[in-house]
Every structure is written in C-alpha cells, then in structure tokens.
Design a protein around this motif. Structure first.
Motif, PDB file in Angstrom:
ATOM      1  N   LYS A 250       0.836  -1.207   0.000  1.00 16.50           N
ATOM      2  CA  LYS A 250       0.000   0.000   0.000  1.00 16.50           C
ATOM      3  C   LYS A 250       0.866   1.251   0.000  1.00 16.50           C
ATOM      4  O   LYS A 250       0.565   2.225  -0.687  1.00 16.50           O
ATOM      5  CB  LYS A 250      -0.945   0.001   1.199  1.00 16.50           C
TER       6      LYS A 250
ATOM      7  N   LEU B  43       2.317   1.794  -3.443  1.00 17.45           N
ATOM      8  CA  LEU B  43       1.279   2.314  -4.341  1.00 17.45           C
ATOM      9  C   LEU B  43       1.002   3.790  -4.069  1.00 17.45           C
ATOM     10  O   LEU B  43       0.849   4.577  -5.006  1.00 17.45           O
ATOM     11  CB  LEU B  43      -0.013   1.505  -4.194  1.00 17.45           C
ATOM     12  N   ARG B  44       0.959   4.173  -2.794  1.00 22.01           N
ATOM     13  CA  ARG B  44       0.732   5.574  -2.442  1.00 22.01           C
ATOM     14  C   ARG B  44       1.855   6.448  -2.981  1.00 22.01           C
ATOM     15  O   ARG B  44       1.621   7.487  -3.588  1.00 22.01           O
ATOM     16  CB  ARG B  44       0.621   5.741  -0.924  1.00 22.01           C
ATOM     17  N   LYS B  45       3.086   5.986  -2.806  1.00 21.35           N
ATOM     18  CA  LYS B  45       4.237   6.744  -3.291  1.00 21.35           C
ATOM     19  C   LYS B  45       4.208   6.860  -4.814  1.00 21.35           C
ATOM     20  O   LYS B  45       4.457   7.929  -5.369  1.00 21.35           O
ATOM     21  CB  LYS B  45       5.537   6.075  -2.838  1.00 21.35           C
ATOM     22  N   ARG B  46       3.881   5.772  -5.495  1.00 24.12           N
ATOM     23  CA  ARG B  46       3.796   5.791  -6.960  1.00 24.12           C
ATOM     24  C   ARG B  46       2.714   6.773  -7.421  1.00 24.12           C
ATOM     25  O   ARG B  46       2.908   7.513  -8.380  1.00 24.12           O
ATOM     26  CB  ARG B  46       3.490   4.380  -7.474  1.00 24.12           C
ATOM     27  N   TYR B  47       1.580   6.778  -6.723  1.00 22.71           N
ATOM     28  CA  TYR B  47       0.495   7.702  -7.058  1.00 22.71           C
ATOM     29  C   TYR B  47       0.975   9.152  -6.916  1.00 22.71           C
ATOM     30  O   TYR B  47       0.748   9.976  -7.797  1.00 22.71           O
ATOM     31  CB  TYR B  47      -0.717   7.459  -6.154  1.00 22.71           C
ATOM     32  N   GLU B  48       1.612   9.464  -5.804  1.00 20.42           N
ATOM     33  CA  GLU B  48       2.083  10.829  -5.571  1.00 20.42           C
ATOM     34  C   GLU B  48       3.117  11.245  -6.611  1.00 20.42           C
ATOM     35  O   GLU B  48       3.087  12.378  -7.104  1.00 20.42           O
ATOM     36  CB  GLU B  48       2.656  10.969  -4.154  1.00 20.42           C
ATOM     37  N   GLU B  49       4.023  10.347  -6.961  1.00 16.14           N
ATOM     38  CA  GLU B  49       5.033  10.654  -7.973  1.00 16.14           C
ATOM     39  C   GLU B  49       4.387  10.863  -9.342  1.00 16.14           C
ATOM     40  O   GLU B  49       4.764  11.781 -10.085  1.00 16.14           O
ATOM     41  CB  GLU B  49       6.073   9.541  -8.040  1.00 16.14           C
ATOM     42  N   THR B  50       3.417  10.039  -9.673  1.00 11.60           N
ATOM     43  CA  THR B  50       2.726  10.169 -10.954  1.00 11.60           C
ATOM     44  C   THR B  50       1.929  11.472 -11.003  1.00 11.60           C
ATOM     45  O   THR B  50       1.949  12.191 -12.006  1.00 11.60           O
ATOM     46  CB  THR B  50       1.800   8.969 -11.193  1.00 11.60           C
ATOM     47  N   ARG B  51       1.251  11.763  -9.919  1.00 10.17           N
ATOM     48  CA  ARG B  51       0.475  13.000  -9.843  1.00 10.17           C
ATOM     49  C   ARG B  51       1.384  14.221 -10.028  1.00 10.17           C
ATOM     50  O   ARG B  51       1.056  15.136 -10.794  1.00 10.17           O
ATOM     51  CB  ARG B  51      -0.245  13.076  -8.502  1.00 10.17           C
TER      52      ARG B  51
ATOM     53  N   TYR C  28      -3.519  18.903  -9.969  1.00 13.70           N
ATOM     54  CA  TYR C  28      -4.483  17.898 -10.433  1.00 13.70           C
ATOM     55  C   TYR C  28      -5.703  17.968  -9.531  1.00 13.70           C
ATOM     56  O   TYR C  28      -5.590  17.969  -8.317  1.00 13.70           O
ATOM     57  CB  TYR C  28      -3.794  16.533 -10.328  1.00 13.70           C
TER      58      TYR C  28
ATOM     59  N   GLN D  62      -9.673  13.988 -12.382  1.00 13.91           N
ATOM     60  CA  GLN D  62      -9.827  12.555 -12.140  1.00 13.91           C
ATOM     61  C   GLN D  62     -11.123  12.044 -12.771  1.00 13.91           C
ATOM     62  O   GLN D  62     -11.131  11.005 -13.431  1.00 13.91           O
ATOM     63  CB  GLN D  62      -9.829  12.240 -10.640  1.00 13.91           C
TER      64      GLN D  62
END
Length: 88
Positions: free
Chosen positions: A41, A44-52, A64, A69
């Motif tokens: 989890k 995934l949170r870190k990946r989301y923040e980096e992608t955002r 964003y 969204q």
C-alpha cells in the motif's frame, strides 16, 4: 538463504505450481517473483504521488483536481466501451 514453509490449500498450491511451470520456473522462484512484483500500500501511495506530481508538472501546469480525475475516468470508460476513435 534459509527456506520456510507456507501452508496453503492444495488448490492454491496446484495453481502456483501450474503458473510456475508455465513460466519455466520453480515454485520457489515464482513466489519470490510474485512477492517482489506486488506493491505494498505504501509503495502504491508513493507511486500515485510521484505520478500525480509528474502529470501536474509536465501536462497540466497546475494542480491535479477531482474534476481531472473524473474526466480521466470518463475517458477510460469511453475507451473501454469503444466510444473513442469511432468513425461517425
């Protein structure tokens, strides 16, 4: 490296063995690969923040939003339904 035993239902064991065999791997190597490829989890949170942050910097030039969204979810649904790219 020390081995350990994981107890699973026979049907799970059989499926893991079949998946490993299809990939030409031992079950041990397959389970290790599966564990390494499955994000936590926090990952995934870190990946989301980096992608955002990337999208904001390189595509939007602004934060964003929830509207972004929703628009993205609608676009994805339209693509899946074949409503994008149709000749009219």
């Amino acid at each position: 490296m020390a081995d350990t035993t994981i107890k699973v239902d026979p049907s799970v064991r059989d499926r893991l063995q079949e998946l490993a065999r299809e990939r030409g791997m031992s079950m041990r190597d397959f389970v290790a690969e599966l564990a390494g490829a499955t994000p936590t989890k926090e990952e995934l949170r870190k990946r989301y923040e980096e992608t955002r942050a990337y999208v904001e910097e390189h595509f939007l030039g602004r934060p964003y939003t929830d509207e972004d969204q929703k628009a993205g979810e609608k676009l994805w649904a339209d693509l899946e339904a074949g409503r994008i790219g149709e000749v009219q």
